[in-house]
Design a protein around this motif. Structure first.
Motif, PDB file in Angstrom:
ATOM      1  N   SER A 266      50.514  60.345  53.873  1.00  0.00           N
ATOM      2  CA  SER A 266      50.582  58.954  53.386  1.00  0.00           C
ATOM      3  C   SER A 266      51.299  58.843  52.039  1.00  0.00           C
ATOM      4  O   SER A 266      51.505  57.738  51.549  1.00  0.00           O
ATOM      5  N   GLY A 267      51.622  59.984  51.427  1.00  0.00           N
ATOM      6  CA  GLY A 267      52.298  59.956  50.130  1.00  0.00           C
ATOM      7  C   GLY A 267      51.364  59.726  48.953  1.00  0.00           C
ATOM      8  O   GLY A 267      51.805  59.398  47.853  1.00  0.00           O
ATOM      9  N   ILE A 268      50.051  59.897  49.157  1.00  0.00           N
ATOM     10  CA  ILE A 268      49.059  59.613  48.108  1.00  0.00           C
ATOM     11  C   ILE A 268      48.816  60.844  47.231  1.00  0.00           C
ATOM     12  O   ILE A 268      48.622  60.719  46.023  1.00  0.00           O
ATOM     13  N   VAL A 269      48.812  62.031  47.841  1.00  0.00           N
ATOM     14  CA  VAL A 269      48.708  63.273  47.055  1.00  0.00           C
ATOM     15  C   VAL A 269      49.928  64.137  47.372  1.00  0.00           C
ATOM     16  O   VAL A 269      50.470  64.064  48.478  1.00  0.00           O
ATOM     17  N   PRO A 270      50.381  64.963  46.404  1.00  0.00           N
ATOM     18  CA  PRO A 270      51.565  65.794  46.650  1.00  0.00           C
ATOM     19  C   PRO A 270      51.266  66.963  47.592  1.00  0.00           C
ATOM     20  O   PRO A 270      50.141  67.465  47.641  1.00  0.00           O
ATOM     21  N   TRP A 271      52.293  67.403  48.317  1.00  0.00           N
ATOM     22  CA  TRP A 271      52.116  68.489  49.286  1.00  0.00           C
ATOM     23  C   TRP A 271      51.725  69.804  48.630  1.00  0.00           C
ATOM     24  O   TRP A 271      50.987  70.593  49.215  1.00  0.00           O
ATOM     25  N   TRP A 272      52.217  70.072  47.396  1.00  0.00           N
ATOM     26  CA  TRP A 272      51.874  71.346  46.740  1.00  0.00           C
ATOM     27  C   TRP A 272      50.362  71.467  46.554  1.00  0.00           C
ATOM     28  O   TRP A 272      49.802  72.555  46.652  1.00  0.00           O
ATOM     29  N   PHE A 273      49.707  70.324  46.297  1.00  0.00           N
ATOM     30  CA  PHE A 273      48.257  70.296  46.112  1.00  0.00           C
ATOM     31  C   PHE A 273      47.559  70.713  47.404  1.00  0.00           C
ATOM     32  O   PHE A 273      46.657  71.557  47.409  1.00  0.00           O
ATOM     33  N   VAL A 274      48.028  70.128  48.500  1.00  0.00           N
ATOM     34  CA  VAL A 274      47.447  70.404  49.821  1.00  0.00           C
ATOM     35  C   VAL A 274      47.676  71.865  50.228  1.00  0.00           C
ATOM     36  O   VAL A 274      46.757  72.546  50.702  1.00  0.00           O
ATOM     37  N   ILE A 275      48.900  72.352  50.014  1.00  0.00           N
ATOM     38  CA  ILE A 275      49.250  73.725  50.392  1.00  0.00           C
ATOM     39  C   ILE A 275      48.399  74.722  49.610  1.00  0.00           C
ATOM     40  O   ILE A 275      47.935  75.727  50.156  1.00  0.00           O
ATOM     41  N   THR A 276      48.144  74.426  48.320  1.00  0.00           N
ATOM     42  CA  THR A 276      47.305  75.307  47.498  1.00  0.00           C
ATOM     43  C   THR A 276      45.892  75.394  48.065  1.00  0.00           C
ATOM     44  O   THR A 276      45.322  76.483  48.192  1.00  0.00           O
ATOM     45  N   LEU A 277      45.311  74.234  48.439  1.00  0.00           N
ATOM     46  CA  LEU A 277      43.952  74.220  49.010  1.00  0.00           C
ATOM     47  C   LEU A 277      43.890  74.995  50.323  1.00  0.00           C
ATOM     48  O   LEU A 277      42.986  75.800  50.538  1.00  0.00           O
ATOM     49  N   ILE A 278      44.873  74.758  51.185  1.00  0.00           N
ATOM     50  CA  ILE A 278      44.873  75.395  52.506  1.00  0.00           C
ATOM     51  C   ILE A 278      45.117  76.898  52.376  1.00  0.00           C
ATOM     52  O   ILE A 278      44.483  77.702  53.078  1.00  0.00           O
ATOM     53  N   ALA A 279      46.009  77.291  51.445  1.00  0.00           N
ATOM     54  CA  ALA A 279      46.285  78.719  51.236  1.00  0.00           C
ATOM     55  C   ALA A 279      45.027  79.437  50.766  1.00  0.00           C
ATOM     56  O   ALA A 279      44.723  80.551  51.208  1.00  0.00           O
ATOM     57  N   ARG A 280      44.263  78.788  49.896  1.00  0.00           N
ATOM     58  CA  ARG A 280      43.010  79.376  49.400  1.00  0.00           C
ATOM     59  C   ARG A 280      42.043  79.611  50.552  1.00  0.00           C
ATOM     60  O   ARG A 280      41.444  80.675  50.685  1.00  0.00           O
ATOM     61  N   ASP A 281      41.901  78.589  51.432  1.00  0.00           N
ATOM     62  CA  ASP A 281      40.994  78.715  52.577  1.00  0.00           C
ATOM     63  C   ASP A 281      41.486  79.776  53.569  1.00  0.00           C
ATOM     64  O   ASP A 281      40.689  80.501  54.166  1.00  0.00           O
ATOM     65  N   ALA A 282      42.819  79.854  53.748  1.00  0.00           N
ATOM     66  CA  ALA A 282      43.384  80.842  54.672  1.00  0.00           C
ATOM     67  C   ALA A 282      43.127  82.264  54.157  1.00  0.00           C
ATOM     68  O   ALA A 282      42.773  83.161  54.931  1.00  0.00           O
ATOM     69  N   LEU A 283      43.279  82.459  52.848  1.00  0.00           N
ATOM     70  CA  LEU A 283      43.003  83.780  52.259  1.00  0.00           C
ATOM     71  C   LEU A 283      41.537  84.152  52.414  1.00  0.00           C
ATOM     72  O   LEU A 283      41.196  85.297  52.702  1.00  0.00           O
ATOM     73  N   LEU A 284      40.671  83.162  52.248  1.00  0.00           N
ATOM     74  CA  LEU A 284      39.237  83.396  52.409  1.00  0.00           C
ATOM     75  C   LEU A 284      38.922  83.771  53.858  1.00  0.00           C
ATOM     76  O   LEU A 284      38.154  84.699  54.121  1.00  0.00           O
ATOM     77  N   ALA A 285      39.540  83.046  54.805  1.00  0.00           N
ATOM     78  CA  ALA A 285      39.327  83.334  56.233  1.00  0.00           C
ATOM     79  C   ALA A 285      39.830  84.736  56.588  1.00  0.00           C
ATOM     80  O   ALA A 285      39.260  85.404  57.448  1.00  0.00           O
ATOM     81  N   ALA A 286      40.885  85.183  55.900  1.00  0.00           N
ATOM     82  CA  ALA A 286      41.453  86.508  56.173  1.00  0.00           C
ATOM     83  C   ALA A 286      40.493  87.642  55.811  1.00  0.00           C
ATOM     84  O   ALA A 286      40.635  88.765  56.299  1.00  0.00           O
ATOM     85  N   THR A 287      39.497  87.345  54.975  1.00  0.00           N
ATOM     86  CA  THR A 287      38.527  88.384  54.584  1.00  0.00           C
ATOM     87  C   THR A 287      37.420  88.558  55.634  1.00  0.00           C
ATOM     88  O   THR A 287      36.663  89.525  55.566  1.00  0.00           O
ATOM     89  N   LEU A 288      37.321  87.640  56.589  1.00  0.00           N
ATOM     90  CA  LEU A 288      36.233  87.696  57.579  1.00  0.00           C
ATOM     91  C   LEU A 288      36.190  88.999  58.377  1.00  0.00           C
ATOM     92  O   LEU A 288      35.115  89.570  58.556  1.00  0.00           O
ATOM     93  N   PRO A 289      37.346  89.510  58.862  1.00  0.00           N
ATOM     94  CA  PRO A 289      37.274  90.794  59.588  1.00  0.00           C
ATOM     95  C   PRO A 289      36.729  91.935  58.716  1.00  0.00           C
ATOM     96  O   PRO A 289      35.990  92.788  59.204  1.00  0.00           O
TER      97      PRO A 289
END
Length: 196
Positions: free
Chosen positions: A90-113
């Motif tokens: 919607s153009g309300i928050v910048p994409w870099w903000f979103v990518i940072t949040l998702i990257a953090r969660d993806a790194l956390l998920a990568a520790t599950l194995p």
């Protein structure tokens, strides 16, 4: 060791979690298709309040369940991905903000194995992590409220960005804390024999 929660489905906290899950596609529709920002704000506020309420009810009325232990954090994760992505589209928050949040969660998920190799399903949730999620989930509806062309809206939007910026730093710092816990687990706990 904590007692295993009862195997029940029909509880008030589970109903609230299921309702929050159903509201995710509704939120996407009202913001991206109907452009009904007011309804989108209402959904986010209800979701935030019900997320707090379902945990409180589960503890106070002894309504915890195995389903709730899985469903509540799963719905939280879905919100933490869906809401920022939709706001970025919607153009309300910048994409870099979103990518940072998702990257953090993806790194956390990568520790599950690695955790599973030590016989763990997850690391304990830290209060810092909870505070970060609370700040982010509080900031998103406030930033959305800041999209109206009025002074009150700009003031609320600025407060929302305060929550989001603090929440982002706290979210990243909580990842550092989880990483430290992860290193300790890897060093101190032996591998579990998968065939044993």
């Amino acid at each position: 060791m904590e007692p295993v929660p009862p195997d029940r489905v029909l509880t008030v906290p589970n109903l609230l979690s299921a309702l929050r899950l159903v509201l995710i596609p509704v939120f996407i529709y009202v913001l991206l298709v109907a452009h009904a920002n007011g309804w989108a704000v209402a959904i986010l506020m209800f979701s935030g309040a019900s997320d707090w309420a379902d945990g409180k009810i589960a503890r106070t009325l002894n309504q915890s369940s195995r389903l709730g232990v899985l469903l509540d954090p799963a719905v939280d994760r879905l919100y933490m991905v869906t809401v920022p992505v939709v706001l970025a589209v919607s153009g309300i928050v910048p994409w870099w903000f979103v990518i940072t949040l998702i990257a953090r969660d993806a790194l956390l998920a990568a520790t599950l194995p690695l955790l599973r190799s030590r016989g763990l399903s997850a690391l304990p949730v830290t209060y810092f992590g909870k505070a970060a999620t609370f700040a982010l989930m509080s900031g998103f509806p406030l930033v959305l409220l800041g999209t109206w062309d009025a002074l009150w809206s700009r003031v609320i939007g600025a407060c929302g960005w305060g929550f989001l910026i603090w929440g982002m730093y706290a979210y990243l710092w909580s990842f550092v804390l989880y990483a430290v816990q992860m290193v300790l687990v890897m060093r101190r706990m032996p591998k579990v024999d998968a065939h044993g």
